[in-house]
Design a protein around this motif. Structure first.
Motif, PDB file in Angstrom:
ATOM      1  N   VAL A  10      58.039 -27.678  -2.270  1.00 41.83           N
ATOM      2  CA  VAL A  10      56.597 -27.826  -2.138  1.00 41.83           C
ATOM      3  C   VAL A  10      56.241 -27.501  -0.696  1.00 41.83           C
ATOM      4  CG1 VAL A  10      54.612 -29.365  -2.382  1.00 41.83           C
ATOM      5  CG2 VAL A  10      56.598 -29.665  -3.872  1.00 41.83           C
ATOM      6  N   MET A  44      54.723 -21.328  -9.043  1.00 42.21           N
ATOM      7  CA  MET A  44      53.850 -22.228  -9.782  1.00 42.21           C
ATOM      8  C   MET A  44      52.464 -22.365  -9.152  1.00 42.21           C
ATOM      9  SD  MET A  44      56.747 -25.064 -10.624  1.00 42.21           S
ATOM     10  CE  MET A  44      55.744 -26.123 -11.618  1.00 42.21           C
ATOM     11  N   GLY A  45      52.303 -21.883  -7.932  1.00 40.27           N
ATOM     12  CA  GLY A  45      51.002 -21.936  -7.277  1.00 40.27           C
ATOM     13  C   GLY A  45      50.697 -23.296  -6.680  1.00 40.27           C
ATOM     14  N   THR A  46      49.443 -23.483  -6.300  1.00 38.99           N
ATOM     15  CA  THR A  46      49.016 -24.734  -5.684  1.00 38.99           C
ATOM     16  C   THR A  46      48.622 -25.729  -6.763  1.00 38.99           C
ATOM     17  OG1 THR A  46      48.213 -23.498  -3.782  1.00 38.99           O
ATOM     18  CG2 THR A  46      47.424 -25.744  -4.009  1.00 38.99           C
ATOM     19  N   LYS A  47      49.156 -26.937  -6.642  1.00 39.61           N
ATOM     20  CA  LYS A  47      48.893 -27.992  -7.619  1.00 39.61           C
ATOM     21  C   LYS A  47      48.648 -29.310  -6.890  1.00 39.61           C
ATOM     22  CE  LYS A  47      51.745 -26.118 -11.295  1.00 39.61           C
ATOM     23  NZ  LYS A  47      51.038 -26.191 -12.538  1.00 39.61           N
ATOM     24  N   LYS A  48      48.073 -30.243  -7.596  1.00 42.97           N
ATOM     25  CA  LYS A  48      47.829 -31.576  -7.059  1.00 42.97           C
ATOM     26  C   LYS A  48      49.145 -32.349  -7.043  1.00 42.97           C
ATOM     27  CE  LYS A  48      44.627 -35.487  -7.715  1.00 42.97           C
ATOM     28  NZ  LYS A  48      45.276 -36.263  -6.754  1.00 42.97           N
ATOM     29  N   ARG A  58      47.527 -31.854  -2.100  1.00 46.46           N
ATOM     30  CA  ARG A  58      47.917 -30.674  -2.872  1.00 46.46           C
ATOM     31  C   ARG A  58      49.107 -30.019  -2.194  1.00 46.46           C
ATOM     32  NH1 ARG A  58      44.447 -29.654  -6.634  1.00 46.46           N
ATOM     33  NH2 ARG A  58      44.872 -27.472  -6.961  1.00 46.46           N
ATOM     34  N   TYR A  60      51.853 -26.216  -2.550  1.00 43.51           N
ATOM     35  CA  TYR A  60      52.240 -24.962  -3.202  1.00 43.51           C
ATOM     36  C   TYR A  60      53.650 -25.141  -3.757  1.00 43.51           C
ATOM     37  CZ  TYR A  60      53.682 -20.148  -3.789  1.00 43.51           C
ATOM     38  OH  TYR A  60      54.164 -18.978  -4.311  1.00 43.51           O
ATOM     39  N   TYR A  61      53.800 -25.020  -5.065  1.00 41.60           N
ATOM     40  CA  TYR A  61      55.079 -25.248  -5.739  1.00 41.60           C
ATOM     41  C   TYR A  61      55.794 -23.932  -6.040  1.00 41.60           C
ATOM     42  CZ  TYR A  61      53.985 -30.158  -6.802  1.00 41.60           C
ATOM     43  OH  TYR A  61      53.711 -31.493  -6.713  1.00 41.60           O
TER      44      TYR A  61
END
Length: 138
Positions: A10, A44-48, A58, A60-61
């Protein structure tokens, strides 16, 4: 002896796209320098986040699927701890045959997606070139 691994990481959400790509490339180079063979990368993009980490809500995964010698994992994790841009990371080792079969299925899934994305990216460029050639001839 090489083993199958999954490395979830992350990154800070404040990084711009170029910095994110640079960090992913940095991690890829560390893995390869330590004898890893990267099979797939899941973006996977940015997630909470489930909870705040360093005051960030948040992140970035990304996930690397790779095979590597067991002694190289310590060096990779040491480099991740040093870098301030990696909020969290987790390395999972696949040992049992059932786990390795699952690892292979996941890798096949993401390598197939990458091939489709590459094919889609090439198609518009070829179309543009074909249109340019027809307009120059006329």
């Amino acid at each position: 002896m090489t083993r199958h691994y999954e490395l979830l990481f992350v990154l800070k959400p404040t990084l711009v796209e170029e910095e994110l790509q640079a960090k992913v490339t940095f991690l890829k180079e560390i893995l390869e320098k330590n004898g890893a063979e990267i099979a797939a990368l899941q973006d996977m993009g940015t997630k909470k986040l489930a909870y705040q980490v360093q005051k960030f809500e948040r992140g970035y995964y990304g996930v690397f699927y790779f095979t590597a010698p067991t002694d190289s994992i310590l060096e990779v994790e040491r480099n991740l701890r040093i870098s301030e841009d990696f909020l969290k990371f987790m390395t999972v080792k696949y040992e049992k045959q059932k786990e390795i079969r699952h690892w292979n299925k996941v890798v096949e899934k993401f390598t197939a997606k990458e091939e489709v994305v590459v094919a889609k990216e090439e198609t518009p460029a070829e179309t543009i070139v074909a249109k340019d050639e027809t307009t120059t001839e006329a």
